[in-house]
Structures are given as structure tokens and as C-alpha cells.
Design an enzyme around this catalytic site. Structure first.
Site, PDB file in Angstrom:
ATOM      1  N   SER A 564       1.032  -1.060  -0.088  1.00  0.00           N
ATOM      2  CA  SER A 564       0.171   0.091   0.102  1.00  0.00           C
ATOM      3  C   SER A 564       0.970   1.141   0.040  1.00  0.00           C
ATOM      4  CB  SER A 564      -1.033  -0.087   1.158  1.00  0.00           C
ATOM      5  OG  SER A 564      -1.950   0.909   0.997  1.00  0.00           O
ATOM      6  N   HIS A 679      -8.296  -4.740  -0.744  1.00  0.00           N
ATOM      7  CA  HIS A 679      -6.983  -4.169  -0.557  1.00  0.00           C
ATOM      8  C   HIS A 679      -5.973  -4.894   0.056  1.00  0.00           C
ATOM      9  CE1 HIS A 679      -4.123  -0.891  -0.289  1.00  0.00           C
ATOM     10  NE2 HIS A 679      -4.194  -0.874   0.864  1.00  0.00           N
TER      11      HIS A 679
END
Length: 716
Positions: A564, A679
Site C-alpha cells: 500500500s 485491499h
């Protein structure tokens, strides 16, 4: 501030913005005609997925052929699905609720036990919902997203997402009948929030139709929805702006009373909080950079992220402050020193408990109000590890806390001021740590700042030096990188998985406490915001150079990992210092920082990175944006890049375009894209075990030199 120099390629891109048009299926985002790989932003386009499958089909056999891969997968799965794991508690009334996944329940069970049985170390589980059975019965790829329950009621809203995306469906569920309520509340699929006011009323923020979602893809309209009325007739309560990040209703239930709020997130870090009183919504006088923590005796507890001067009193950044919701007076609750950072606070019926970091070591503090202010008491827990508030309820005097470190498995404690601290259960050791040491060290960054980091390895490996080493970093969003044993198994700093899969094989793990995180409070985070982002990269590089200078490792055996925002960090390491690393694991990354704010939730992060549409901010973003700084002439290590098609937070186009650009240079890389998983990149424990095994197989291949030749023979 360190000067930032643009590469020629980045400077050329800064001269103007190319004409944009819509890419079908690319979340409605215009793309740059000058970018030959912009078509990869088409999330599920046929051409895009054909390319993704080709990369997967080329890369997976390479990693799965590493001699250690099968063992690594088995080890990861054993840890992730072990029945011996501590079932994480969530207190609601007289029960502890838990969501559990194991080998037999891949998608998981939602269940509960009485607090007495759980606190006694022998929970008696009552199964409420079997997500695996639900998937089979309904033919949907449901992934558990959590549940919120009405006060003094058996009714809950259960949230389920398709494939693990951030968007979900919320459905009313009865914990007594263990079934969804016929004719009950149902919220269709969206990125949304819902909070119970009472058993028959919700505060809902969802996609209400055209013009009700922010540029970041979240709702900005909050409505009150009464049972028995159509969702379309819900009564408006608050409306923010499209440029906000989001808006949401918040309710806290204490002693039979409901405290209702509306939060307007103007940016990722700046919130405006409104209190729902008898006369309607009242804007509270707290600063925008402050975190809502809890309610104690009718007082709102906030954690300040900026200095606050109020009613003649100065409160410092990092302080805990109580604001009376009756007369709007404020008082100091706790003030950390410059080496401490409050992580969170949670209320019981008679005290406020605080998670505290002191030189990146965890403590728990009990705070009680009195006529002369708040009295602090440090709880008796082990030292030199991570202390967490596992579960608390504002209507009960007791709570659960946990302690762990990289080498000491999680231990769960039950605490009550009257009866004291009692061990409830402990995680078994997943690897032999008898000869493993953990050291905290410091490196000097480019601007002279001392940056701490942890080194974990076998004693003889560290003494010998020149060891295969994985360095982990994140450096953003006020998130500290802590030396945990299990905690979130998807994170690379997980001591159980790293100990079993890497350190036990003679590798070294390094955790980097670089600026941008929250290890030393808001100031540590702000030091790497926007135009100062390079400081986080410099800190990481300084630690790498320190490891090499101290003989822990060499560039040929040093790898790095991040996901991320940490994937952005890895992209910066790839473009800025490829000479330092033999392996870079780049997970669900931000890569094209000229486009990040146009893709999915990216607009919500402008407060962290800056706005690439503003020329002066585009300049400092362009100085480090990995995509713009990739060069055909550079000598890059072979990276491992992974993402998820279903990631609706960080767009998979970032990872895809990185791979495509490297491919256009003729550079080698390894790539894996999961078609579900959100995610986190995975949707269940089996997928997480596979991805984890791929990552460590990659490091074994790159840093330990183990590969499988075409004829099946092994190369070391």
C-alpha cells in the site's frame, strides 16, 4: 527541508497535462493519452485481464518451483488456520463475540460466548453465522466485513462484501434466531456506514444516487432511516461536499443513553464533528485534527493531532482531552512526553484505558477522573513488547488486554480494578525462538534525525553477519510499525510468520520506524507529509546503509518489503537506490503519483501526499513518483509485484503499469494479481497463505539463491 531534484523524464511530464478521455470500466477516471499503459486502469477489461493472466502464468511457476515453496505454504497455512490462535474478543453486554477462520471454515464463523466462560479460558461458543455455508446457500462470494448491533437488542447489521472489496451489503440479523430478519433493514452494495440510534432507527451514509458520493468514492450525505419506511424516504440529517473524503453517523451507547454524532471528514486527517442534541446538530469546538476516542461520564474524549487553544487553556498536540457535551468545557486527561505517543483510548464504566508507546515499547495506563484532575496508573504487564486493548465496553468495569513481541507469543489478560490482572489464554509458540534475539538500533538519516529500527535474527546469524535480510517499512498515515507476534497476519512484521518462514531459515527481519508513521506521535507523522515525503525514503535508505555498514548484510543479500503506502516506499527504493537491494516486494502499491488522486479512493489521500493538479505540489510529487522516475537505463533488481483485481481502495492499475513499463524496458519482474481479496490482496486464509508463501519464496530465491532449474535440479 532536503532539496528535491526532478529527473529529466519527470520534468518533461510536468510541462503540461495531456488531454483526457474516459476509459470504459476504469471507474470513470479520465486517463492520460501520453501514457501508453493507461489502458491497464480498465479494472476488468478483457484486454487488461488477458495481460494480467499472462503475467501470472509466467510468474507463478517460477516462484512455486522454488524448492522451499511447498514447505513455506504449509507453514503459513498452519499458522493462519491454527485452532490454537487466540480468538479475538469483542465485548457486547454479557457476551464476547468473535469472528473465526480456520482450515475447516475458510470464510469464517461469527460466534459468541459468555464473558465468564471466555475470561476463564474455556469459551463455550455459540455459532451465529457460518459464512461458508451462507456462500454456498446463496451462491455469492461473500467475505465477512463485520457486524454492528443495536443497544439492548438482539438485532445487528451484518456487512458482507463480494470478494473482499471495500463496498459491502448490510443486512439485519437476529442473534437470537440466528437468521437474517425478514423485512428487516437492508442496505444495497456500496461503500457505506450505518450506526444504530435505537432498535428501529439507523444513521446511514451510503450511495443515495447521482451526486451523493465524494470524489474519493465515499458517501457525504447522512440520513435517518426508520424501520418500516423505504430507504428512499430516509430523512436527511447532514450533507457535506463532493470534495470531502466522507461523512458518517456515529453513535455511542452508555448507561441506557445514546450519544449521536455526525463526522464530516474534509480531508484524510481533518474532521469536523457535530453533536446531535435536542436542538439539532451542533458543531463541536474541537480542532479538525483530532481523533474521536470514547465517551466518559458525558464527556467526549479526543486525541489531539494539533495544538489547541480553548477557553484560555493551551493543549498540546498528542494530548488526550475531555470535552463536556453538556456545557462545552474542556479538561486535560493525559499529556505524553516527546518520546511517547498515545495510540488509542477506550472507556469502561469506571475508567479510561490508554495504549501508550514509550520509545516504541508498549504500556497500558488506567486513568480515573477526580476533583484534582485525572490520575494515571500504569498496569502491570510485561515490558519491551506491544500492549493492546483487546476489548472494552463502556457499561462494564472490566476489559481484555494483550501483550506480544516478535519472539513472545500473544498473551491475553482480563483486568478489573477490583480483582486485578489475570491471564486468560496464550498463543502457543509457532517457531523456536530460544536462539533468536531482537535488538533495537538507530540510524542517522540524511538530515541528522535518529531513526529507530528493530533487528530480529538468530544469535549466531547476526554474529556471523552477511545474512539474507528483509527490511520492512511503511512510513505514512500516522501508522506505527510495531514488533508484534501475530496481530494482523497480513502484515510483514508478523513475528510468528517471519520467525517460522524466514528467521528459522537463517534470515534476518528488520522493522523500520521511519517518519510518516506514528511511533512518536503526530509530529513524527507530519515530518514526512507532502513536500517532506522524501524524508521517509531517506530514513529507510539510512537504515539499509546502517545494516550494510554494521555487517548485518550486503546489497546482494538485502531485500525490502512494503504494501500500500509501503508499496510506494518500495517503488521509491526501486527508482532511487536499486543498488542497495537484491529484492523488492511491492504489494498493492501506489506507483503513478500523478494519477493516484483520480483512481478509486486516491482523492482522500491528498492530505498525505499533496495535489498533483497544483503545479508546485506536482513538482515535489514528480520528484519521487516511481512511475515517472522509472528509467530504461537503470539496473533494477527483479521485483515481485502483487495486487488484487477487487482492490477498490488502491487501484490495481498502479501495479499493472509498473509491470508494463518494466516489461517495455526489457527488465525482468515477477507479478501476481488475485482476482478477489480487496485491499488486503486476499479473501480468505488459504489465499493469504499462498500469497505469503509466494513472498517468502521470492526472498529465498533472490537472497538465498535457491531456484529450480528446468530439468528439475536444484540450484543454490
Amino acid at each position: 527541508m532536503r532539496s528535491l531534484l526532478l529527473t529529466a523524464a519527470a520534468a518533461a511530464l510536468l510541462t503540461g497535462t495531456a488531454a483526457a478521455q474516459e476509459t470504459p470500466g476504469a471507474e470513470g477516471a479520465g486517463y492520460d493519452r501520453a501514457d501508453p499503459f493507461s489502458w491497464l486502469e480498465d479494472v476488468e477489461g478483457e484486454r487488461t485481464l488477458e495481460k494480467v493472466r499472462a503475467w501470472n502464468e509466467r510468474s507463478l511457476p517460477v516462484l512455486e518451483a522454488v524448492p522451499a515453496y511447498d514447505d513455506l505454504y504449509d507453514e503459513a497455512l498452519a499458522v493462519l488456520t491454527s485452532d490454537a490462535r487466540i480468538p479475538a474478543p469483542e465485548i457486547r453486554g454479557e457476551y464476547v463475540y468473535n469472528f473465526w477462520q480456520d482450515e475447516a471454515h475458510v470464510q469464517g464463523l461469527w460466534r459468541r460466548s459468555s464473558i465468564e466462560a471466555y475470561a476463564g479460558g474455556a469459551p463455550e461458543w455459540e455459532i451465529l453465522l457460518d459464512v461458508d455455508a451462507l456462500r454456498e446457500a446463496e451462491g455469492e462470494d461473500w467475505v465477512w466485513h463485520g457486524a454492528s448491533c443495536a443497544p439492548a437488542s438482539d438485532r445487528c447489521l451484518v456487512s458482507l462484501s463480494h470478494g473482499g472489496s471495500d463496498a459491502d451489503v448490510a443486512r439485519e440479523f437476529s442473534v437470537e434466531t440466528k437468521a437474517f430478519v425478514e423485512g428487516g433493514f437492508v442496505l444495497p452494495e456500496a461503500k457505506q456506514d450505518a450506526a444504530w440510534v435505537d432498535e428501529d432507527t439507523l444513521l446511514v451514509a451510503t450511495d443515495w444516487g447521482d451526486g451523493t458520493m465524494t470524489e474519493s468514492g465515499y458517501p457525504f450525505v447522512v440520513k435517518r432511516w426508520r424501520r418500516g419506511t423505504p430507504l428512499g424516504e430516509a430523512v436527511p440529517v447532514f450533507e457535506g461536499q463532493p470534495k470531502d473524503v466522507r461523512a458518517a453517523g456515529i453513535t455511542v451507547h452508555r448507561g441506557g443513553r445514546t450519544y449521536a454524532f455526525v463526522l464530516r471528514a474534509e480531508t484524510f486527517f481533518e474532521d469536523v464533528l457535530f453533536y446531535q442534541g435536542e436542538d439539532g446538530l451542533t458543531k463541536l469546538p474541537i480542532p479538525k485534527r483530532a481523533d474521536f476516542e470514547d465517551i466518559v461520564d458525558g464527556k467526549l474524549i479526543v486525541l489531539l493531532r494539533e495544538d489547541w487553544s480553548y477557553q484560555g487553556t493551551a493543549y498540546a498536540q498528542g494530548d488526550l482531552v475531555a470535552l463536556s457535551l453538556e456545557d462545552m468545557t474542556a479538561e486535560a486527561v493525559f499529556s505524553p512526553n516527546d518520546r511517547q505517543a498515545v495510540q488509542r483510548a477506550a472507556a469502561t464504566s469506571d475508567a479510561l484505558y490508554v495504549e501508550l508507546l514509550d520509545d516504541v515499547a508498549g504500556e497500558a495506563i488506567r486513568l480515573t477522573p477526580g476533583p484534582d484532575g485525572w490520575t494515571a496508573e500504569t498496569l502491570a504487564l510485561p515490558e519491551n513488547g506491544v500492549v493492546s486493548i483487546a476489548a472494552a465496553d463502556g457499561d462494564r468495569p472490566d476489559l481484555f488486554l494483550s501483550f506480544e513481541s516478535l519472539t513472545q507469543p500473544d498473551t491475553l489478560y482480563h483486568y478489573d480494578a477490583g480483582s486485578g490482572m489475570a491471564e486468560v489464554m496464550a498463543l502457543p509458540a509457532f517457531y523456536d525462538a530460544s536462539d533468536v534475539v531482537v535488538e533495537q538500533r538507530e540510524a542517522e538519516s540524511a538530515d541528522g534525525t535518529r531513526v529507530p529500527y528493530f533487528v530480529m535474527g538468530k544469535r549466531d546469524v547476526l554474529e556471523a553477519g552477511d545474512a539474507p535480510t528483509i527490511q520492512y517499512g511503511y512510513g505514512g498515515f500516522l501508522i506505527p510499525i510495531l514488533p508484534v507476534y501475530y496481530d494482523d497476519p497480513a502484515r510483514p512484521q508478523n513475528g510468528a510468520l517471519a520467525g517460522k518462514m524466514w528467521v528459522s531459515r537463517g534470515g534476518v527481519l528488520v522493522l523500520s520506524n521511519i517518519r510518516g508513521g506514528g511511533e512518536f506521535g503526530p509530529a513524527w507523522h507530519e515530518a514526512a507529509l507532502k513536500e517532506n515525503r522524501q524524508r521517509a525514503f531517506d530514513d529507510f535508505i539510512a537504515i539499509s546503509e546502517d545494516l550494510i555498514a554494521d555487517g548485518v548484510t550486503t546489497p546482494g543479500k538485502l531485500g525490502a518489503i512494503g504494501r500500500s503506502n509501503g508499496g510506494l516506499l518500495m517503488g521509491a527504493m526501486l527508482t532511487q537506490r536499486p543498488d542497495l537491494y537484491a529484492a523488492l516486494d511491492i504489494g498493492v502499491p501506489l506507483i503513478d503519483m500523478f494519477r493516484y488522486d483520480k483512481l478509486l479512493a486516491g482523492a482522500s489521500w491528498v492530505g498525505e501526499y499533496g495535489d498533483p493538479d497544483i503545479p508546485e505540489e506536482r513538482a515535489f510529487i514528480g520528484a519521487y513518483s516511481p512511475y515517472q522516475n522509472l528509467s530504461a537505463d537503470a539496473d533494477y533488481p527483479v521485483p515481485f509485484i502483487y495486487t488484487s483485481t477487487k482492490d477498490d481502495r488502491v487501484h490495481p492499475g498502479h501495479a499493472r503499469k509498473l509491470a508494463a513499463k518494466l516489461e517495455s524496458f526489457g527488465d525482468d519482474f515477477l507479478y501476481y494479481e488475485n482476482i478477489e481479496g480487496g485491499h488486503g490482496g486476499t479473501a480468505n486464509q488459504e489465499q493469504l497463505a499462498m500469497r505469503t508463501a509466494l513472498e517468502y519464496a521470492y526472498f529465498v530465491r533472490q537472497l538465498m539463491g535457491q531456484t529450480q532449474e528446468a530439468d528439475g535440479s536444484r540450484s543454490d
